[in-house]
Design a protein around this motif. Structure first.
Motif, PDB file in Angstrom:
ATOM      1  N   PRO A 122       0.769  -1.199   0.019  1.00  0.00           N
ATOM      2  CA  PRO A 122       0.113  -0.112  -0.014  1.00  0.00           C
ATOM      3  C   PRO A 122       0.909   1.288  -0.047  1.00  0.00           C
ATOM      4  O   PRO A 122       2.088   1.284   0.577  1.00  0.00           O
ATOM      5  CB  PRO A 122      -0.821  -0.126   1.357  1.00  0.00           C
ATOM      6  N   LYS A 123       0.413   2.116  -0.600  1.00  0.00           N
ATOM      7  CA  LYS A 123       1.026   3.518  -0.578  1.00  0.00           C
ATOM      8  C   LYS A 123       1.507   4.141   0.596  1.00  0.00           C
ATOM      9  O   LYS A 123       2.739   4.690   0.751  1.00  0.00           O
ATOM     10  CB  LYS A 123       0.336   4.686  -1.208  1.00  0.00           C
ATOM     11  N   ALA A 124       0.868   3.913   1.604  1.00  0.00           N
ATOM     12  CA  ALA A 124       1.324   4.342   2.960  1.00  0.00           C
ATOM     13  C   ALA A 124       2.676   3.613   3.413  1.00  0.00           C
ATOM     14  O   ALA A 124       3.363   4.089   4.316  1.00  0.00           O
ATOM     15  CB  ALA A 124       0.307   4.302   4.063  1.00  0.00           C
ATOM     16  N   LYS A 125       2.939   2.307   3.040  1.00  0.00           N
ATOM     17  CA  LYS A 125       3.934   1.498   3.472  1.00  0.00           C
ATOM     18  C   LYS A 125       5.080   1.773   2.466  1.00  0.00           C
ATOM     19  O   LYS A 125       6.120   1.045   2.825  1.00  0.00           O
ATOM     20  CB  LYS A 125       3.481   0.121   3.807  1.00  0.00           C
ATOM     21  N   VAL A 126       5.055   2.343   1.435  1.00  0.00           N
ATOM     22  CA  VAL A 126       6.152   2.418   0.383  1.00  0.00           C
ATOM     23  C   VAL A 126       7.323   3.057   1.231  1.00  0.00           C
ATOM     24  O   VAL A 126       8.685   2.578   0.922  1.00  0.00           O
ATOM     25  CB  VAL A 126       5.746   3.257  -0.819  1.00  0.00           C
ATOM     26  N   GLY A 143      22.423   2.144  -4.400  1.00  0.00           N
ATOM     27  CA  GLY A 143      21.907   2.743  -5.412  1.00  0.00           C
ATOM     28  C   GLY A 143      21.003   2.244  -6.133  1.00  0.00           C
ATOM     29  O   GLY A 143      20.023   1.487  -5.587  1.00  0.00           O
ATOM     30  N   VAL A 144      20.365   2.908  -7.334  1.00  0.00           N
ATOM     31  CA  VAL A 144      18.933   2.876  -7.766  1.00  0.00           C
ATOM     32  C   VAL A 144      18.719   1.071  -8.307  1.00  0.00           C
ATOM     33  O   VAL A 144      17.792   0.667  -8.069  1.00  0.00           O
ATOM     34  CB  VAL A 144      18.850   3.821  -8.846  1.00  0.00           C
ATOM     35  N   LYS A 145      19.857   0.833  -9.262  1.00  0.00           N
ATOM     36  CA  LYS A 145      19.632  -0.536  -9.942  1.00  0.00           C
ATOM     37  C   LYS A 145      19.555  -1.432  -8.652  1.00  0.00           C
ATOM     38  O   LYS A 145      18.654  -2.307  -8.895  1.00  0.00           O
ATOM     39  CB  LYS A 145      20.679  -0.543 -10.845  1.00  0.00           C
ATOM     40  N   ARG A 146      20.675  -1.676  -7.948  1.00  0.00           N
ATOM     41  CA  ARG A 146      20.321  -2.682  -6.907  1.00  0.00           C
ATOM     42  C   ARG A 146      19.211  -2.691  -5.961  1.00  0.00           C
ATOM     43  O   ARG A 146      18.677  -3.745  -5.545  1.00  0.00           O
ATOM     44  CB  ARG A 146      21.907  -3.013  -6.395  1.00  0.00           C
ATOM     45  N   THR A 147      18.998  -1.456  -5.517  1.00  0.00           N
ATOM     46  CA  THR A 147      17.613  -1.254  -4.553  1.00  0.00           C
ATOM     47  C   THR A 147      16.561  -1.573  -5.207  1.00  0.00           C
ATOM     48  O   THR A 147      15.862  -2.531  -4.876  1.00  0.00           O
ATOM     49  CB  THR A 147      17.744   0.068  -4.198  1.00  0.00           C
ATOM     50  N   LEU A 148      16.232  -1.325  -6.513  1.00  0.00           N
ATOM     51  CA  LEU A 148      15.295  -1.718  -7.502  1.00  0.00           C
ATOM     52  C   LEU A 148      15.008  -3.278  -7.476  1.00  0.00           C
ATOM     53  O   LEU A 148      14.050  -3.871  -7.371  1.00  0.00           O
ATOM     54  CB  LEU A 148      15.312  -0.981  -8.401  1.00  0.00           C
ATOM     55  N   LEU A 149      16.185  -4.037  -7.821  1.00  0.00           N
ATOM     56  CA  LEU A 149      16.186  -5.433  -8.141  1.00  0.00           C
ATOM     57  C   LEU A 149      15.898  -6.034  -6.800  1.00  0.00           C
ATOM     58  O   LEU A 149      15.048  -7.077  -6.639  1.00  0.00           O
ATOM     59  CB  LEU A 149      17.447  -5.936  -8.537  1.00  0.00           C
ATOM     60  N   LYS A 150      16.477  -5.634  -5.493  1.00  0.00           N
ATOM     61  CA  LYS A 150      16.123  -6.309  -4.272  1.00  0.00           C
ATOM     62  C   LYS A 150      14.507  -5.872  -3.506  1.00  0.00           C
ATOM     63  O   LYS A 150      13.908  -6.989  -3.495  1.00  0.00           O
ATOM     64  CB  LYS A 150      16.944  -5.542  -3.029  1.00  0.00           C
ATOM     65  N   ILE A 151      14.032  -4.891  -4.095  1.00  0.00           N
ATOM     66  CA  ILE A 151      12.609  -4.695  -3.976  1.00  0.00           C
ATOM     67  C   ILE A 151      11.729  -5.592  -4.919  1.00  0.00           C
ATOM     68  O   ILE A 151      10.728  -6.002  -4.244  1.00  0.00           O
ATOM     69  CB  ILE A 151      12.334  -3.008  -3.892  1.00  0.00           C
ATOM     70  N   GLN A 152      12.139  -5.328  -6.104  1.00  0.00           N
ATOM     71  CA  GLN A 152      11.293  -6.372  -7.117  1.00  0.00           C
ATOM     72  C   GLN A 152      11.154  -7.615  -6.952  1.00  0.00           C
ATOM     73  O   GLN A 152      10.076  -8.308  -7.418  1.00  0.00           O
ATOM     74  CB  GLN A 152      11.480  -5.669  -8.471  1.00  0.00           C
ATOM     75  N   GLU A 153      11.930  -8.172  -6.061  1.00  0.00           N
ATOM     76  CA  GLU A 153      12.071  -9.654  -5.756  1.00  0.00           C
ATOM     77  C   GLU A 153      11.031  -9.909  -4.880  1.00  0.00           C
ATOM     78  O   GLU A 153      10.365 -11.021  -4.995  1.00  0.00           O
ATOM     79  CB  GLU A 153      13.381 -10.129  -5.079  1.00  0.00           C
ATOM     80  N   PHE A 172       8.393  -7.293  -3.655  1.00  0.00           N
ATOM     81  CA  PHE A 172       7.158  -6.313  -3.739  1.00  0.00           C
ATOM     82  C   PHE A 172       6.881  -5.842  -4.878  1.00  0.00           C
ATOM     83  O   PHE A 172       7.558  -5.736  -6.081  1.00  0.00           O
ATOM     84  CB  PHE A 172       7.499  -5.289  -2.507  1.00  0.00           C
ATOM     85  N   TYR A 173       5.490  -5.302  -4.973  1.00  0.00           N
ATOM     86  CA  TYR A 173       5.190  -4.481  -6.213  1.00  0.00           C
ATOM     87  C   TYR A 173       4.010  -3.473  -5.618  1.00  0.00           C
ATOM     88  O   TYR A 173       3.386  -3.494  -4.732  1.00  0.00           O
ATOM     89  CB  TYR A 173       4.334  -5.460  -7.209  1.00  0.00           C
ATOM     90  N   TRP A 174       4.478  -2.317  -6.406  1.00  0.00           N
ATOM     91  CA  TRP A 174       3.606  -1.121  -6.396  1.00  0.00           C
ATOM     92  C   TRP A 174       3.569  -0.131  -7.433  1.00  0.00           C
ATOM     93  O   TRP A 174       4.781  -0.400  -8.160  1.00  0.00           O
ATOM     94  CB  TRP A 174       3.679  -0.170  -5.040  1.00  0.00           C
ATOM     95  N   VAL A 175       2.624   0.469  -7.803  1.00  0.00           N
ATOM     96  CA  VAL A 175       2.519   1.343  -9.086  1.00  0.00           C
ATOM     97  C   VAL A 175       3.686   2.534  -8.877  1.00  0.00           C
ATOM     98  O   VAL A 175       3.920   2.867  -7.755  1.00  0.00           O
ATOM     99  CB  VAL A 175       1.157   2.007  -9.102  1.00  0.00           C
ATOM    100  N   HIS A 176       4.435   2.733 -10.036  1.00  0.00           N
ATOM    101  CA  HIS A 176       5.219   3.664 -10.154  1.00  0.00           C
ATOM    102  C   HIS A 176       6.546   3.439  -9.120  1.00  0.00           C
ATOM    103  O   HIS A 176       7.227   4.079  -8.418  1.00  0.00           O
ATOM    104  CB  HIS A 176       5.076   5.055  -9.732  1.00  0.00           C
ATOM    105  N   CYS A 177       6.959   1.888  -8.923  1.00  0.00           N
ATOM    106  CA  CYS A 177       8.031   1.648  -8.019  1.00  0.00           C
ATOM    107  C   CYS A 177       9.337   2.214  -8.474  1.00  0.00           C
ATOM    108  O   CYS A 177       9.930   2.504  -7.644  1.00  0.00           O
ATOM    109  CB  CYS A 177       8.055  -0.025  -7.974  1.00  0.00           C
ATOM    110  N   ARG A 178       9.581   2.037  -9.575  1.00  0.00           N
ATOM    111  CA  ARG A 178      10.829   2.424 -10.326  1.00  0.00           C
ATOM    112  C   ARG A 178      11.098   4.078  -9.996  1.00  0.00           C
ATOM    113  O   ARG A 178      12.118   4.455  -9.377  1.00  0.00           O
ATOM    114  CB  ARG A 178      11.018   2.401 -11.762  1.00  0.00           C
TER     115      ARG A 178
END
Length: 167
Positions: A4-8, A25-35, A37-43
């Motif tokens: 949920p947006k409140a927990k992002v 950094g952006v790439k590695r943090t994004l990879l760890k989160i995408q493993e 979680f999911y939310w709209v506009h995650c990147r």
């Protein structure tokens, strides 16, 4: 898992700044989160979070680095403008020299290299007058670094007498 947006911000804090994050950094943090979680506009949220992170900014420094202004020098004839540089000290030769004075023509890129015993202004001015000016003529401009030997009264007087401008 959909976040949920409140927990992002909590997820971003944990995966970027927390114990398991390490400000990767952006790439590695994004990879760890995408493993996990999911939310709209995650990147976009990860990029904004990493860009606004004060710890990352302190380590990286300013993103826009200022560059020195470059000038285009038009030279119309050989030995009209020369550059001088003194390199060394090097091991002393049998003749007692331990520096090199490099003189280069801007038009032809022709280098002249002279071995000199010291980098005093009198030595540099003497070599310049007797080995360069006598052979190639007096240039309109001499480009040099701001070494003490080029800022001395002797070198300034040599340039004034010869009618050469220093840059």
């Amino acid at each position: 898992m959909v976040v949920p947006k409140a927990k992002v911000p909590d997820v971003l804090q944990l995966y970027h700044s927390g114990c398991s994050g390490g400000h990767l950094g952006v790439k590695r943090t994004l990879l760890k989160i995408q493993e996990r979680f999911y939310w709209v506009h995650c990147r976009r949220d990860v990029e904004d979070w990493c860009r606004k992170c004060t710890s990352c900014a302190a380590v990286k420094g300013p993103q826009i680095r200022s560059k020195g202004a470059l000038k285009l020098y038009n030279v119309g004839a050989p030995w009209e403008r020369i550059a001088i540089y003194v390199a060394g000290p090097f091991p002393v030769t049998e003749s007692g020299n331990k520096y090199f004075m490099v003189v280069m023509d801007y038009f032809t890129k022709w280098p002249e290299v002279f071995a000199i015993p010291n980098q005093e202004a009198s030595t540099v001015a003497d070599k310049l007058v007797h080995k360069v000016f006598c052979r190639f003529g007096v240039p309109l401009e001499i480009h040099r670094d701001q070494g003490r030997n080029f800022e001395s009264q002797i070198f300034q007087e040599t340039c004034r007498v010869m009618g050469t401008q220093k840059t």
